[in-house]
Motif scaffolding. Structure first.
Motif: not given
Lengths: 260, 382
Positions: A100-101, A104-107, A142-143, A150-152
């Motif tokens: 849901s992030l 950038a928000e993930n990091v 978003y993921p 790229m997700k990795k």
């Protein structure tokens, strides 16, 4: 790299991991030195990832200890455990980005969680980390909008957010094409050299094992325990265990490998 | 190659040679799905043949084959080994020989085959009692953790993103309005309709307004909204959290020292806790509107009559009880959805089971909670 005296960073002692009464692996004892790229290898379904879960605090071991700088994780107080966890960066098998992030928000989340940095400082760090893994233009994605590789890489950027002392990788090259896998290997070595981090990699990819591993432990599926430990190349030439030799030579035996 | 449209039948001939060799001659089209000779027939023939010291195979007359032939040959080899008669495979096509080697060479790994030991009835009862006990403990622990997280929220120490809270509020509030409207109007209609038939007998049609008003405001609006939210939002919570579990997203939170309880469960629980009373209030109005439609169209009541009767019979206490129940149901639905999501296993089918289980748990707990609230209100004379 300058040669330093080996200094134990992570010590695994008599570790037995189980799901309920089903013992996955028993009596593991090995030491990971500071600055090592340590490989946990073994056949599929042998419980490599389960050991990792126990090392990072996700699965209470049935028996045994995991020591970080001499401090036992599983007998520490919750506050102490939190301080140890703070030193980890973990790349999960499929990235495990929070869906849901945005990237950038993930990091940014680990930074918001553990630091008092201002929003603009966090933003700068996030851009840097994403740029390091080659995702500079994907901050607002978003993921679900990016590819598996790229997700990795984004997962790696998140794992590096807090400049961790220890980086854990769960099957980093699984599902990647050979070139991406090779690039990821190089990135891992680069990170170890530049951050001075200790790296623990769970994998069964031979190419990666020989390319990056400075030390390793071999987990056997049949006996459910470790049967060898040492530098992968050294194991290849010196191990007497047929299971280890078979694994390291893709079942072709040592003769062929030595000729190469 | 000569194309032969009339496929030959698979046939099996046994030749017992004087040196006690049994030659098995196969001919025709040996493909599965056709009538193939069976291994059992072969066994009977061998058994009745007397002295056999070896079995040879001759497949020169076989015109086509697939797995059907391999399975038959494996049967023969097994029968041979049971009767201690060597089976010579030299007469077989090279491809068949290779497949036979592969099929019999797979080393069996220890402990791979499932143990199919029978478990006694007493053991099964004991196991299910223990797992029932364990699941109750898990539920209690979850409720405990959720309460602690809620306290933290009240003192402003909980960690979650407010944007998540607002997003969830929108999803389980405003976006649920259409379905809540439809169901509530229909429930009001049904209630009025059933009541009307009985009350008309006594000429007491006007009491339809009381029936619908009190019924909706005190209980039905809350229950119906609760059940809608269980199917709509509770299931979606379970699916979201279950998928996060499968993707290791929850692990990633834990290893960052972020409590999934605060980060994921709390905003969902709080959103439903806030939205459910509002939805229930809205459902009250819609239900009364449904009753009004029947009252005006079928019972010859006029609008003002119906309105006054409703105002007169529905007390403020009824409204409080309804709103309180709705808030309780909101928390229950959120807890059940999140609990099942967090408990979810690590596969796609586990997510399906989690959603099913979330809906069932929510609905059961709603009905049980309603019963408790009703009894308590009765005792307290509310």
């Amino acid at each position: 790299m300058e040669m330093k005296k080996a200094e134990p960073h992570i010590v695994v002692q008599d570790l037995t991991v189980a799901y309920g009464s089903n013992v996955i692996l028993h009596d593991l004892t090995f030491t990971i030195n500071r600055g090592d790229i340590f490989i946990i290898m073994g056949g599929s379904g042998g419980g490599k990832s389960t050991v990792l879960r126990s090392m990072v605090g996700l699965l209470l071991p049935k028996k045994g200890q995991v020591l970080y700088d001499g401090l036992s994780f599983w007998s520490a107080e919750p506050e102490e455990q939190k301080r140890i966890i703070r030193k980890f960066g973990i790349l999960y098998q499929n990235g495990a980005l929070w869906s849901s992030l945005t990237l950038a928000e993930n990091v940014a989340l680990p930074l918001q969680q553990y630091t008092d940095l201002s929003l603009s400082q966090i933003k700068k760090i996030v851009s840097l980390k994403l740029a390091l893994v080659g995702l500079a233009d994907f901050e607002e994605y978003y993921p679900s909008e990016i590819s598996g590789g790229m997700k990795k890489r984004a997962g790696l950027a998140r794992a590096m957010a807090l400049d961790p002392e220890i980086l854990f990788f769960d099957e980093p090259s699984a599902g990647l094409d050979p070139i991406s896998a090779h690039l990821l290997d190089e990135l891992i070595i680069e990170l170890r050299n530049s951050l001075g981090a200790t790296v623990v990699v769970v994998t069964h990819e031979l190419a990666s094992i020989f390319a990056i591993g400075s030390n390793s432990v071999f987990l056997d599926v049949d006996t459910k325990t470790m049967i060898a430990t040492g530098a992968p190349r050294k194991l290849l030439t010196e191990s007497k265990d047929p299971t280890v030799i078979n694994f390291l030579t893709r079942g072709e035996g040592r003769a062929q490998e030595v000729i190469r | 190659m000569v194309s032969d449209t009339t496929l030959q039948k698979a046939e099996l001939t046994l030749l017992h040679l004087p040196d006690s060799t049994m030659t098995v001659r196969l001919s025709g089209e040996w493909k599965s799905g056709r009538q193939l000779p069976q291994g059992e027939g072969f066994r009977r023939q061998i058994e009745s043949a007397g002295m056999v010291s070896r079995i040879t195979l001759d497949t020169k007359a076989v015109t086509g084959w697939d797995s059907g032939l391999i399975i038959f040959l494996l049967d023969i080899i097994e029968i041979g080994s049971e009767m201690h008669i060597p089976v010579e495979k030299e007469g077989l096509p090279a491809g068949v020989q290779r497949l036979l080697v592969l099929a019999s060479a797979v080393p069996e790994r220890k402990g791979v085959r499932r143990e199919t030991a029978k478990i006694s009835f007493v053991d099964r009862v004991g196991d299910s009692a223990l797992s029932f006990w364990r699941s109750n403990l898990e539920i209690l622990a979850f409720i405990g953790e959720a309460s602690v997280a809620f306290m933290k929220l009240l003192v402003g120490k909980a960690q979650f993103r407010t944007s998540d809270l607002f997003l969830t509020m929108q999803e389980c509030g405003a976006q649920a309005l259409p379905i809540v409207s439809l169901i509530s109007i229909l429930v009001g209609l049904i209630l009025a309709f059933i009541g009307a038939i009985q009350l008309k007998i006594f000429g007491a049609q006007i009491y339809v307004a009381s029936l619908v008003g009190i019924g909706m405001v005190r209980a039905l609006a809350a229950i119906m909204t609760g059940i809608i939210m269980a199917g709509r939002t509770g299931a979606s919570f379970a699916a979201q959290l279950g998928t996060m579990q499968v993707n290791e997203e929850i692990d990633a939170l834990k290893t960052l020292g972020i409590s999934p309880m605060e980060f994921l469960v709390l905003p969902r629980m709080f959103a439903l806790f806030l939205m459910m009373p509002l939805l229930s209030l809205y459902a009250d109005l819609m239900g009364i509107l449904g009753g009004l439609i029947i009252g005006v169209s079928m019972l010859d009541l006029n609008f003002m009559e119906y309105y006054h009767k409703t105002r007169e019979s529905v007390l403020l206490n009824d409204l409080w009880v309804g709103l309180f129940s709705a808030a309780v149901f909101g928390v229950l639905v959120a807890l059940a959805g999140c609990l099942r999501g967090i408990q979810c296993g690590r596969s796609a089918s586990a997510v399906g089971e989690a959603t099913t289980s979330a809906v069932v748990t929510s609905i059961v707990s709603i009905v049980v909670a309603m019963a408790v609230i009703t009894v308590v209100c009765n005792v307290l004379n509310i």
